[in-house]
Design an enzyme around this catalytic site. Sequence first.
Site, PDB file in Angstrom:
ATOM      1  N   LYS A  76       0.850  -1.182   0.000  1.00  0.00           N
ATOM      2  CA  LYS A  76       0.000   0.000   0.000  1.00  0.00           C
ATOM      3  C   LYS A  76       0.891   1.238   0.000  1.00  0.00           C
ATOM      4  O   LYS A  76       1.952   1.260   0.641  1.00  0.00           O
ATOM      5  CB  LYS A  76      -0.902  -0.031   1.234  1.00  0.00           C
ATOM      6  CG  LYS A  76      -1.915   1.103   1.335  1.00  0.00           C
ATOM      7  CD  LYS A  76      -2.781   0.911   2.573  1.00  0.00           C
ATOM      8  CE  LYS A  76      -3.819   2.023   2.730  1.00  0.00           C
ATOM      9  NZ  LYS A  76      -4.695   1.792   3.896  1.00  0.00           N
ATOM     10  N   SER A 151      -9.518   1.937   2.987  1.00  0.00           N
ATOM     11  CA  SER A 151      -8.632   2.673   2.110  1.00  0.00           C
ATOM     12  C   SER A 151      -7.597   1.792   1.403  1.00  0.00           C
ATOM     13  O   SER A 151      -6.890   2.260   0.511  1.00  0.00           O
ATOM     14  CB  SER A 151      -7.892   3.740   2.938  1.00  0.00           C
ATOM     15  OG  SER A 151      -7.070   3.132   3.922  1.00  0.00           O
ATOM     16  N   SER A 175      -9.924  -0.646   7.214  1.00  0.00           N
ATOM     17  CA  SER A 175      -9.385  -0.438   5.866  1.00  0.00           C
ATOM     18  C   SER A 175      -8.652  -1.624   5.273  1.00  0.00           C
ATOM     19  O   SER A 175      -8.241  -1.579   4.116  1.00  0.00           O
ATOM     20  CB  SER A 175      -8.462   0.786   5.859  1.00  0.00           C
ATOM     21  OG  SER A 175      -9.190   1.953   6.104  1.00  0.00           O
TER      22      SER A 175
END
Length: 482
Positions: A76, A151, A175
Amino acid sequence: MTTYTLKQASTLLQSKQTSAVELAQEYLAAIAAQNPAINGYITLDAEKTLAEARAADERIAQGRGGALTGVPVAYKDIFCQTGWRSACGSKMLDNFVAPYTATVVQNLLDAGMVTLGRTNMDEFAMGSTNESSFYGATKNPWHTEHVPGGSSGGSAAVVAARLAPAALGSDTGGSIRQPAAHCGITGIKPTYGIVSRFGMVAYASSFDQAGPMAQTAEDCAILLNAMAGFDERDSTSLEREKEDYTRDLNQPLKGLRVGLPKEYFTASNSPDVQAALENAKTLLQQQGAELVEVSLPQTELSIPAYYVLASAEASTNLSRYDGVRYGHRAAQFADLDEMYSRTRAEGFGSEVKRRIMIGTYVLSHGYYDAYYLKAQKLRRLVANDFQVAFAQCDLILAPAAPTAAPKLGELNQDPVQAYLSDIYTIAVNLAGLPALSLPAGFAANGLPIGVQLIGNYFAEAKILGAAHQMQLASDWHTKVPE
């Protein structure tokens, strides 16, 4: 080869049926062909990837390879790694190349894993749909008109599309678990403090926690073994003995008590989610688990408590982005004050600005006691609810989200509705507990549905073991988007 699980890829590499370079090339080719359709990766560097793969092959040839040596992984965009852009999905850090490496990334590099690239994310991890990214929305590989969740939507999407066997995500209010559920993969948010936060760009420091995302619970357990551990550079890191998170994978579920919170099994869940929960309950009962009703009475209060506290921490953490030291700086300004204001106005997106404003308000003089302090008290009540529940059960079964993945743009005009989509994940972060999302069915429109297994502090091995047994008895996690 890109359809293999992490465990299968590891077996191929250790038996020398393939090489790390060949495997990396396969993934890079698949990414080049398929990533434009889903926008899962935002930063790639084939030269760096292949250099790491060649080093992994040398380790294997010398007999120094481990379970993860040569296996590709995606990160990420929130994790720093020396020489890689770490933009956190924001214009503010679009030009930021990390001068150091996050501990959790270094742990995986030390294990011999090969970096594929950086995955798309909601800006500064603020969002539930992966639409607030400066680099454009990520699309759900099961249906590109839908969001992948957020996210960590980019990480979930690339694993689901088989553009990485595994990826790292971060979980502040769900997330990892919510996008894993929306994309039909497995993801675990560990107990707060067992995985280092050093080098992970901060959103809300008392909530953020890194975790693995992969096709299976077994893959997540293998990754967590390498990721977890004390880090003296992280003041929130817990100093405790190393664990083997794979130890309960073959543990039968007979006698396991699984709690069903009455506040989570309501008519507000979509029929597809209700069906997935019934699938999970049936699987657990078939393997000998006992289902018991429990209560988490503060569930509805977790949303306001979370958004007060997380926004307050975001307001503080993001004050460092001022155009002085690094990141974006406004091109035109008359004085220092205007440089600050223009830089932040240009560098931050609307969702980040909204949370900074909320956080600054609740921390301001005259409102601190009314909002921030009260939210901290609610946080303790939420944590206490879980301890009462765990006196009656070993794990808790819950939805990961009230619906399947919404369409792109569906929640953009209603931030409150978007916040409510995290109703089943946020309480876990308030309490600092571990929880895992795993696939448990499909909606009528073909989108995956996931459910959560929540455990008490440091119960990762038990959660992973239960999820693994459920996956041995089902095949939802093996399905691949067309």
